[in-house]
Design a protein around this motif. Structure first.
Motif, PDB file in Angstrom:
ATOM      1  N   LEU A 161      -4.422  -5.778  12.487  1.00 13.93           N
ATOM      2  CA  LEU A 161      -3.934  -5.606  11.132  1.00 13.93           C
ATOM      3  C   LEU A 161      -2.414  -5.787  11.060  1.00 13.93           C
ATOM      4  CD1 LEU A 161      -5.333  -4.887   8.439  1.00 13.93           C
ATOM      5  CD2 LEU A 161      -4.697  -2.506   8.862  1.00 13.93           C
ATOM      6  N   LEU A 172       0.674  -4.820   9.682  1.00  8.55           N
ATOM      7  CA  LEU A 172       1.319  -3.790   8.881  1.00  8.55           C
ATOM      8  C   LEU A 172       2.831  -3.837   9.051  1.00  8.55           C
ATOM      9  CD1 LEU A 172      -0.957  -0.669   9.584  1.00  8.55           C
ATOM     10  CD2 LEU A 172      -1.161  -2.372   7.747  1.00  8.55           C
ATOM     11  N   SER A 178       0.860  -1.181   0.000  1.00 11.82           N
ATOM     12  CA  SER A 178       0.000   0.000   0.000  1.00 11.82           C
ATOM     13  C   SER A 178       0.895   1.228   0.000  1.00 11.82           C
ATOM     14  CB  SER A 178      -0.905   0.000   1.240  1.00 11.82           C
ATOM     15  OG  SER A 178      -1.594   1.223   1.384  1.00 11.82           O
ATOM     16  N   PRO A 224      -6.018   5.882   4.034  1.00  9.41           N
ATOM     17  CA  PRO A 224      -6.251   4.483   4.405  1.00  9.41           C
ATOM     18  C   PRO A 224      -7.621   4.289   5.046  1.00  9.41           C
ATOM     19  CG  PRO A 224      -4.742   5.519   5.947  1.00  9.41           C
ATOM     20  CD  PRO A 224      -4.941   6.490   4.816  1.00  9.41           C
ATOM     21  N   THR A 275     -12.594  -0.369   3.645  1.00 10.66           N
ATOM     22  CA  THR A 275     -12.965  -0.995   4.917  1.00 10.66           C
ATOM     23  C   THR A 275     -13.007  -2.510   4.805  1.00 10.66           C
ATOM     24  OG1 THR A 275     -14.254   0.942   5.569  1.00 10.66           O
ATOM     25  CG2 THR A 275     -14.715  -1.116   6.721  1.00 10.66           C
ATOM     26  N   LEU A 325      -6.642   3.830  11.773  1.00  9.75           N
ATOM     27  CA  LEU A 325      -6.902   2.557  11.116  1.00  9.75           C
ATOM     28  C   LEU A 325      -6.708   1.396  12.090  1.00  9.75           C
ATOM     29  CD1 LEU A 325      -7.434   0.978   8.455  1.00  9.75           C
ATOM     30  CD2 LEU A 325      -4.948   1.021   8.085  1.00  9.75           C
ATOM     31  N   TRP A 333      -9.358  -3.966   4.396  1.00 10.93           N
ATOM     32  CA  TRP A 333      -8.629  -4.103   5.660  1.00 10.93           C
ATOM     33  C   TRP A 333      -9.206  -5.231   6.499  1.00 10.93           C
ATOM     34  CZ3 TRP A 333      -4.294  -2.014   4.935  1.00 10.93           C
ATOM     35  CH2 TRP A 333      -4.123  -0.734   4.390  1.00 10.93           C
TER      36      TRP A 333
END
Length: 316
Positions: A212, A214, A155, A164, A170, A205, A173
């Protein structure tokens, strides 16, 4: 595959007008000696770029012209045919790498995902890489990429110029959080700020999707401390070292010396990335920059191999 920008087939993995091989046997031997001295089986580089020819040409054209924007030139050290660039990583002993593809507009991401799947099928050392963009069909093609076995997403908040928190993402993610496929995300404000860069949108986020996975690219340059805080707070937030700590990056956005102890504290959450081939220096500079931090061989072994091997399930 058809290039959505030109409407023509993009079949060229080779550009025979490219310059000759940009690396030497001596450089390759130096890189290999580096990881052997650490007792590693090679290097895992989570941030390398392979893209369709026309897209890569545009990326290189951007860096060729970026000088006035950042106040200094950005030469592409490893500008070469795709097969030469792959051969260089193999010669360096990079056992696993990525194809960090990213769109800058709508109706581009799904095409890139098809290219990324094909590239990974022909290059087993490359983690199958996919991407997305805020658009109505994003959830659908992300679901398809997951079903096809993608190993990592990219991303690029800055180049894509999107939030984001865009509602069309939505479901994207949510899917990614559910399956746990890591996302290498360029969300820091370096080398130049974007409308949606910085730690605040990512913090929001993560409040929505706390699991998540990341990987914050470039250590979150230049908002280092805030992104270290997020990695400390959220179990699945990591950072990659891409371009960080090198002389080139230190000149414009130095990593604060007082934050170095936190690199040790978060040692298992820091992964090596290079930004190859789009770096304005030799690959060895990225290695030496981390050694100069003087955080010990155990930390280096984690960053250059073990942490990513654990995350992506790569054997010794």
């Amino acid at each position: 595959m058809t290039d959505p920008e030109t409407g023509t087939a993009d079949t060229a993995a080779h550009d025979h007008d490219s310059p000759p091989a940009p690396f030497t046997a001596a450089e390759a031997a130096q890189v290999r000696q580096f990881w052997r001295d650490l007792g590693l089986p090679g290097i895992i580089d989570v941030h390398t770029h392979f893209m369709p020819r026309r897209v890569m040409d545009k990326v290189w054209a951007y860096f060729d012209s970026v000088g006035p924007m950042i106040g200094r030139e950005w030469p592409i050290t490893y500008r070469a045919d795709e097969d030469v660039r792959v051969s260089a990583l193999q010669a360096f002993g990079v056992r696993v790498y990525t194809s960090m593809i990213y769109p800058h507009k709508a109706d581009m991401a799904e095409w890139l995902n098809g290219w990324g799947a094909d590239f990974a099928s022909h290059h087993p050392d490359c983690l199958h890489t996919s991407t997305f963009y805020p658009e109505p069909d994003a959830a659908s093609y992300v679901s398809k990429a997951i079903e096809r076995g993608t190993r990592v997403f990219k991303s690029h908040i800055q180049v894509g110029d999107y939030s984001p928190l865009d509602p069309s993402l939505t479901s994207v993610w949510a899917q990614i959080a559910d399956v746990g496929v890591p996302v290498v995300i360029h969300c820091g404000s370096g080398p130049t700020p974007g409308r949606f860069t910085g730690p605040e949108p990512i913090a929001a986020l993560l409040r929505q999707f706390p699991s998540l996975p990341l990987i914050v690219a470039h250590m979150g340059t230049p908002e280092y401390e805030a992104f270290l805080d997020l990695a400390n707070t959220y179990e699945n937030v990591r950072l990659d070292t891409t371009m960080s700590f090198t002389d080139f990056s230190e000149e414009g956005a130095p990593f604060p010396v007082e934050l170095r102890p936190r690199l040790l504290e978060l040692g298992d959450k820091i992964l090596f990335g290079s930004d190859y081939p789009n770096i304005p220096y030799r690959y060895t500079e990225a290695l030496d920059a981390l050694v100069r931090l003087d955080l010990g061989d155990d930390w280096l072994r984690g960053v250059f191999y073990d942490n990513a091997a654990s995350l992506f399930g790569v054997g010794a």
